[in-house]
Design an enzyme around this catalytic site. Structure first.
Site, PDB file in Angstrom:
ATOM      1  N   GLU A  34       0.832  -1.207   0.000  1.00 19.71           N
ATOM      2  CA  GLU A  34       0.000   0.000   0.000  1.00 19.71           C
ATOM      3  C   GLU A  34       0.865   1.255   0.000  1.00 19.71           C
ATOM      4  O   GLU A  34       1.577   1.526   0.970  1.00 19.71           O
ATOM      5  CB  GLU A  34      -0.915  -0.008   1.234  1.00 19.71           C
ATOM      6  CG  GLU A  34      -1.625   1.301   1.499  1.00 19.71           C
ATOM      7  CD  GLU A  34      -2.125   1.411   2.934  1.00 19.71           C
ATOM      8  OE1 GLU A  34      -2.594   2.500   3.294  1.00 19.71           O
ATOM      9  OE2 GLU A  34      -2.036   0.430   3.689  1.00 19.71           O
ATOM     10  N   ASP A  62      -1.021  -1.343   5.846  1.00 17.47           N
ATOM     11  CA  ASP A  62      -0.917  -0.886   7.226  1.00 17.47           C
ATOM     12  C   ASP A  62      -1.807  -1.729   8.138  1.00 17.47           C
ATOM     13  O   ASP A  62      -2.811  -2.303   7.703  1.00 17.47           O
ATOM     14  CB  ASP A  62      -1.329   0.582   7.337  1.00 17.47           C
ATOM     15  CG  ASP A  62      -0.339   1.520   6.658  1.00 17.47           C
ATOM     16  OD1 ASP A  62       0.799   1.078   6.388  1.00 17.47           O
ATOM     17  OD2 ASP A  62      -0.690   2.685   6.377  1.00 17.47           O
ATOM     18  N   ASP A 115      -3.744  -0.675  10.411  1.00 16.87           N
ATOM     19  CA  ASP A 115      -4.907   0.059  10.904  1.00 16.87           C
ATOM     20  C   ASP A 115      -6.134  -0.209  10.036  1.00 16.87           C
ATOM     21  O   ASP A 115      -6.104  -1.030   9.123  1.00 16.87           O
ATOM     22  CB  ASP A 115      -4.599   1.561  10.967  1.00 16.87           C
ATOM     23  CG  ASP A 115      -4.171   2.120   9.613  1.00 16.87           C
ATOM     24  OD1 ASP A 115      -4.375   1.427   8.585  1.00 16.87           O
ATOM     25  OD2 ASP A 115      -3.639   3.245   9.584  1.00 16.87           O
ATOM     26  N   ASP A 151      -7.637   1.614   7.753  1.00 19.88           N
ATOM     27  CA  ASP A 151      -7.452   1.914   6.331  1.00 19.88           C
ATOM     28  C   ASP A 151      -6.729   0.777   5.622  1.00 19.88           C
ATOM     29  O   ASP A 151      -7.067   0.396   4.495  1.00 19.88           O
ATOM     30  CB  ASP A 151      -6.652   3.220   6.157  1.00 19.88           C
ATOM     31  CG  ASP A 151      -7.541   4.450   6.301  1.00 19.88           C
ATOM     32  OD1 ASP A 151      -8.775   4.285   6.212  1.00 19.88           O
ATOM     33  OD2 ASP A 151      -7.006   5.549   6.510  1.00 19.88           O
TER      34      ASP A 151
END
Length: 637
Positions: free
Chosen positions: A427, A500, A502, A504
């Site tokens: 990403e 990541d 998290d 997102d």
């Protein structure tokens, strides 16, 4: 020749007796000891009850998940397993059924015209893999009970005091924790399977009691698979293009029921069953269904000369947007393996095709207005496919390209050939930069993606193939897409999604999983797709450094080090802010990293979840959020 080889003789041959083979190699009988294997125990017992109902001997089935979440009771009002002594073994028939492999009443065809279990294995396998199992039988005005542990009788057959009404069998069992890593049953998985059984077997009353949640539900469907089709349409948020579905029920030796409807969706969705057992991998009945459907529709189109000039209509165009339920009942099903996931009977294909083709053609001729709507939808699909074919072929040509034609942002690995090479789909350019510096360039390739990936569940094929990020992924992976996918051209041994830790990052991973599940499912079925597990937190306690994947992992680490030096906790905002060496140590290094292999245990449930969460209809996501809002402890915005 070695000394060990010379000493290999008869005493080294081990002959497993009784139910020992099941306990030694459970995967041969239930497919494995994962969640799917655990729940397969329930299916085996339920299928025996369904066999009684299928042959007209039972009308009700009741399943109870007890308060511990690890014990299940399954009962029916069938004839009850026989309890008299077998003439050869002199043992009660009930004991034989539950302790002897290939012992049952379904071999001679006299007691069961059709059934899901023909091998006499299911009940004894459940017994062998249960810590405890109790069987209670009602027959001839009396009630009998026998108890087992790990397949071994703990009591003799006991005749209980007092007269009873009715007949039936009740099995209560608890899976053996020495066999299964987790023995907690998933209530929703059981409920859905039971609801499906009530659809497939018309008028069968199925009750499910969940003592953990304190709920009870009863299913009974007079219209059978017609009601089931309505349910599937609702689950998938699919809008039919014609009102009444095409429904067919036929019995000619074997029995077949089917119901189908064309929708506005862009994919085909067929659920098939044999003697009430779901066949997720299809088989000859599905092949016959697809062949009969294609021939019936094509005959109608050709008869009325409806094909536009210069347009070629393929079988994919005819089946695009189709949702169908196919249920076949046959006396001698030949399943592929004990888990019965695929039907192999060659004679079933012409049976299904021969009934479906003329019946569908006749239905279309009798309902010309509906048939013309369906044909218009097929022609639109053919034109859309023709418009995207050039783009698809361009991507396929790039898939077999040499290194000089690979995407410019790809940092390829040094080693030629697939070998043990890995492609990390990362990403963002920032994270991609850290990954490029931290990787082992000998066998690890890095492909950074820019921003959020296209939601391919809602996009047209043309839009998907025109997307630059999708093109780069396909070119780097190299094996093609959809029906043109060829694993022999796969450029890497593993494809690893790296985002990541998290919310997102999870969203981006979900978007990528949707793409691979819908358009490159072979990478999943062949065990080529993985998800990297980068840490979300760094926890420094004194001179020790710990890495936590999420909040729960962080709290576990803190709890294990209570009373020591004050911990210093760092939350990573993203992979891009990790030093290359840290990213290598925690996420890229095969010796220290954690990878999740992407596997699909239940294709039907996976399909429903992806459709709900990623499809065009937002109402399913709204219901999901509202139903689970109270479960949210922290909201990452």
């Amino acid at each position: 020749m070695s000394t060990a080889a010379k000493q290999y003789n008869a005493k080294d041959i081990v002959a497993l007796e009784g139910l020992e083979p099941v306990r030694k190699r459970p995967g041969m009988y239930i497919g494995g000891v994962s969640s799917a294997g655990l729940h397969h125990l329930v299916w085996e017992v339920v299928d025996n009850c369904v066999d009684e109902a299928m042959n007209g001997h039972a009308s009700e089935i009741k399943v109870t998940l007890h308060k511990d979440g690890k014990t299940v009771t399954v009962s029916d009002n069938g004839r009850g397993i026989p309890v008299d002594k077998h003439p050869k073994t002199k043992k009660p028939a009930l004991e034989m059924v539950l302790t002897v492999l290939h012992a049952g009443g379904k071999f001679d065809g006299n007691n069961y015209k059709t059934s899901g279990g023909l091998h006499g294995v299911g009940a004894s396998v459940v017994n062998a893999l249960s810590k405890e199992l109790t069987a209670v039988v009602k027959r001839d005005g009396a009630q009998y009970r026998m108890q087992f542990a790990k397949g071994v009788p703990q009591t003799k057959l006991q005749k209980l005091k007092g007269a009873v009404r009715g007949t039936g069998t009740t099995i209560t069992f608890s899976p053996d924790p020495t066999i299964f890593p987790k023995t907690d049953f998933d209530s929703e998985t059981i409920r859905m399977r039971l609801e499906t059984a009530s659809f497939i077997h018309r008028n069968l009353k199925v009750t499910y009691v969940d003592e953990v949640a304190g709920t009870q539900v009863t299913y009974q469907h007079e219209q059978g698979i017609v009601d089931y089709l309505k349910k599937v349409l609702q689950q998938r948020n699919a809008r039919p293009i014609h009102e009444a579905p095409f429904t067919l029920r036929e019995e000619n030796g074997d029995r077949m029921e089917l119901s189908l409807q064309w929708t506005e969706s862009t994919d085909e969705h067929v659920r098939s069953y044999v003697n009430g057992i779901p066949t997720g991998s299809g088989g000859s009945h599905e092949t016959g269904f697809r062949s009969g459907l294609t021939k019936g529709v094509r005959n109608y189109i050709d008869t009325h000369n409806l094909t536009p000039r210069g347009l070629k209509i393929s079988h994919e165009d005819i089946r695009e947007g189709l949702i169908g339920i196919v249920s076949v009942f046959t006396a001698e099903p030949q399943f592929q393996g004990q888990t019965k996931d695929r039907l192999n009977n060659p004679e079933i294909q012409p049976f299904v095709e021969g009934i479906l083709r003329p019946a569908l053609e006749q239905w279309m001729n009798a309902n010309r207005s509906v048939a013309d709507i369906i044909v218009a939808r097929i022609i639109a699909a053919a034109r859309a496919r023709a418009a995207s074919r050039a783009a698809s072929e361009a991507v396929s040509r790039k898939g077999g390209a040499k290194r000089t034609m690979l995407p410019g942002k790809l940092s390829d690995c040094v080693s030629g050939g697939r070998g043990k090479s890995e492609l990390f789909i990362v990403e963002g350019d920032s994270a991609g930069g850290s990954a490029k510096q931290g990787r082992n360039r000998n066998f690890q390739a890095i492909l950074p993606l820019r921003g959020k990936v296209l939601n391919t569940e809602s996009a047209t094929l043309k839009k998907m193939l025109d997307n630059k990020e999708i093109q780069d992924m396909l070119t780097a992976i190299g094996c093609g897409i959809g029906p043109n996918l060829n694993l022999a051209n796969l450029r890497y041994d593993r494809i690893i999604l790296l985002a990541d830790a998290d919310s997102d990052g999870h969203h981006i991973t979900t978007l990528l999983l949707t793409f691979f599940y819908r358009h490159m499912p072979q990478l999943i079925s062949e065990g080529r797709l993985y998800i990297a597990q980068p840490p979300l937190f760094r926890v420094d306690i004194g001179k020790e450094t710990h890495w936590a994947a999420d909040e729960a992992d962080r709290d576990r680490i803190l709890a294990e080090h209570t009373g020591r030096a004050n911990p210093e906790i760092t939350r990573f905002k993203g992979l891009g802010e990790m030093m290359p060496k840290v990213l290598w140590d925690t996420t890229l290094n095969p010796a220290t990293r954690r990878l999740l292999k992407v596997e699909v245990d239940d294709h039907l449930e996976t399909d429903r979840v992806i459709s709900d969460l990623m499809g065009r209809d937002a109402s399913a996501r709204f219901r999901f959020i509202m139903d689970r809002a109270e479960e949210v402890e922290e909201l990452d915005v």
